[in-house]
Design a protein around this motif. Structure first.
Motif, PDB file in Angstrom:
ATOM      1  N   SER A 127       0.995  -1.240  -0.354  1.00 58.08           N
ATOM      2  CA  SER A 127      -0.259   0.183   0.321  1.00 58.08           C
ATOM      3  C   SER A 127       0.649   1.064   0.115  1.00 58.08           C
ATOM      4  O   SER A 127       2.009   1.494   1.061  1.00 58.08           O
ATOM      5  CB  SER A 127      -1.220   0.450   1.021  1.00 58.08           C
ATOM      6  N   GLY A 128      -0.009   2.335  -0.761  1.00 56.52           N
ATOM      7  CA  GLY A 128       1.218   3.335  -1.061  1.00 56.52           C
ATOM      8  C   GLY A 128      -0.042   4.682  -0.299  1.00 56.52           C
ATOM      9  O   GLY A 128      -0.965   4.280   0.168  1.00 56.52           O
ATOM     10  N   THR A 129       0.841   5.569  -0.650  1.00 56.75           N
ATOM     11  CA  THR A 129      -0.576   7.318  -0.380  1.00 56.75           C
ATOM     12  C   THR A 129      -1.722   6.771  -1.605  1.00 56.75           C
ATOM     13  O   THR A 129      -1.181   6.378  -2.302  1.00 56.75           O
ATOM     14  CB  THR A 129       0.373   8.448  -1.215  1.00 56.75           C
ATOM     15  N   GLY A 130      -2.757   7.005  -1.126  1.00 51.97           N
ATOM     16  CA  GLY A 130      -4.634   7.022  -1.493  1.00 51.97           C
ATOM     17  C   GLY A 130      -4.647   5.426  -1.788  1.00 51.97           C
ATOM     18  O   GLY A 130      -4.317   4.751  -1.419  1.00 51.97           O
ATOM     19  N   ASP A 131      -4.510   5.455  -2.793  1.00 48.44           N
ATOM     20  CA  ASP A 131      -4.919   4.896  -3.888  1.00 48.44           C
ATOM     21  C   ASP A 131      -4.092   3.669  -4.529  1.00 48.44           C
ATOM     22  O   ASP A 131      -3.692   2.480  -5.711  1.00 48.44           O
ATOM     23  CB  ASP A 131      -6.344   4.743  -4.817  1.00 48.44           C
ATOM     24  N   ARG A 132      -2.821   4.278  -4.517  1.00 47.65           N
ATOM     25  CA  ARG A 132      -1.574   3.953  -5.342  1.00 47.65           C
ATOM     26  C   ARG A 132      -0.379   2.890  -4.194  1.00 47.65           C
ATOM     27  O   ARG A 132      -1.384   2.447  -3.427  1.00 47.65           O
ATOM     28  CB  ARG A 132      -0.095   5.650  -4.864  1.00 47.65           C
TER      29      ARG A 132
END
Length: 150
Positions: A127-132
């Protein structure tokens, strides 16, 4: 009237292109227009060029993730740029096994420039920032047991 002067000089490092096997650690890992997976009939998930967060390609990353989960061969090229603007290119190729072949071509002047090839046994979604999201590759041979691609 402005004139332009062009000066050509000899350069010992400017010789004809060599393959990485011949010792050229700063060569490009992928020829323009051809994904490494296309040569064996696999699908191409495309190319992502990410410059300081701009250029993220969710569809390309999802394509590679889906191929991994389904056991289908596929390839994706991700180029990230350092703060100074130097490119680091990851060529990811999912193949039966399941394994992921990773070629890292770093042109980072302040890091470790050069090309490395690794085979990894596991691909995880991170998982990254937001939906990234990014990838974590584990069980890799070579210089590191784990490779993180943000």
């Amino acid at each position: 009237m402005t004139s332009l002067l062009l000066v050509l000089s000899g350069c010992s490092s400017c010789s004809a292109a060599r393959t990485p096997g011949e010792g050229d650690t700063r060569s490009t890992s992928v020829e323009p227009g051809l994904m490494p997976s296309e040569s064996d009939g696999s699908s191409s998930c495309g190319r992502e060029t990410n410059v300081h967060g701009s250029g993220y390609d969710a569809a390309a990353r999802s394509c590679l993730w889906d191929a991994w989960r389904n056991g289908s061969p596929a390839g994706l090229v991700i180029t990230m740029h350092t703060v100074e603007g130097d490119p680091i290119t990851y060529t990811l190729r999912v193949r039966p096994g399941p394994v992921v072949d990773v070629t890292e071509d770093s042109r980072d002047r302040f890091g470790s420039p050069g090309m490395t090839r690794t085979t990894c046994k596991s691909l995880e979604k991170r998982s990254g920032t937001g939906d990234r999201f990014g990838f974590v590759l584990r069980g890799c041979d070579g210089r590191a047991d784990e490779i993180v691609i943000p």
